[in-house]
Scaffold this motif. Sequence first.
Motif, PDB file in Angstrom:
ATOM      1  N   GLY A  14      27.823  28.636  61.624  1.00  0.00           N
ATOM      2  CA  GLY A  14      27.563  27.528  60.722  1.00  0.00           C
ATOM      3  C   GLY A  14      26.943  26.324  61.390  1.00  0.00           C
ATOM      4  O   GLY A  14      26.491  25.391  60.705  1.00  0.00           O
ATOM      5  N   ARG A  66      16.716  29.192  57.020  1.00  0.00           N
ATOM      6  CA  ARG A  66      17.680  28.648  57.988  1.00  0.00           C
ATOM      7  C   ARG A  66      16.990  28.071  59.225  1.00  0.00           C
ATOM      8  O   ARG A  66      17.468  27.108  59.813  1.00  0.00           O
ATOM      9  CB  ARG A  66      18.654  29.738  58.432  1.00  0.00           C
ATOM     10  CG  ARG A  66      19.490  30.322  57.312  1.00  0.00           C
ATOM     11  CD  ARG A  66      20.584  31.242  57.855  1.00  0.00           C
ATOM     12  NE  ARG A  66      20.053  32.398  58.581  1.00  0.00           N
ATOM     13  CZ  ARG A  66      20.330  32.682  59.858  1.00  0.00           C
ATOM     14  NH1 ARG A  66      21.148  31.904  60.554  1.00  0.00           N
ATOM     15  NH2 ARG A  66      19.808  33.763  60.434  1.00  0.00           N
ATOM     16  N   ASN A  83      19.525  26.333  61.819  1.00  0.00           N
ATOM     17  CA  ASN A  83      20.677  25.859  61.055  1.00  0.00           C
ATOM     18  C   ASN A  83      21.480  27.033  60.522  1.00  0.00           C
ATOM     19  O   ASN A  83      20.990  28.160  60.458  1.00  0.00           O
ATOM     20  CB  ASN A  83      20.207  24.985  59.887  1.00  0.00           C
ATOM     21  CG  ASN A  83      19.468  23.739  60.332  1.00  0.00           C
ATOM     22  OD1 ASN A  83      19.797  23.135  61.355  1.00  0.00           O
ATOM     23  ND2 ASN A  83      18.467  23.340  59.565  1.00  0.00           N
ATOM     24  N   THR A  84      22.693  26.744  60.123  1.00  0.00           N
ATOM     25  CA  THR A  84      23.589  27.753  59.549  1.00  0.00           C
ATOM     26  C   THR A  84      23.595  29.020  60.402  1.00  0.00           C
ATOM     27  O   THR A  84      23.375  30.134  59.917  1.00  0.00           O
ATOM     28  CB  THR A  84      23.164  28.083  58.091  1.00  0.00           C
ATOM     29  OG1 THR A  84      22.790  26.899  57.403  1.00  0.00           O
ATOM     30  CG2 THR A  84      24.314  28.737  57.332  1.00  0.00           C
TER      31      THR A  84
END
Length: 115
Positions: A14, A66, A83-84
């Motif tokens: 995450g 992402r 990201n993520t």
Amino acid sequence: VQVVESGGGLVQPGGSLTLSCAASGFTFSAYRMTWYRQPPGKERELVAGITAVGGITNYADSVKGRFTISRDNAKNTVYLQMNTLKPEDTAVYYCNARGGPANYWGQGTQVTVSS
């Protein structure tokens, strides 16, 4: 010619990381730049690329939405904003510069996504 990746490390699922790839010794703005990765025990795969002219980008389906690739021709640097992050993003990430017959690789930077 030098292509040097940085910014890898350990991050929790995450989380986010930004990789950088600094290039020298060639006309950076004329080269397509691409990020690849090699997960443990697997083959190297394309992650994201950006063209020399127009900055057109492409992404692997597994990272679309992402990851974001960008380049700063004034700094001879390409970035990969991630990201993520997921455990399956764990890999050595490599930067590639390609222009005509020239094809340059960096040494890679390790990204580990784990809790």
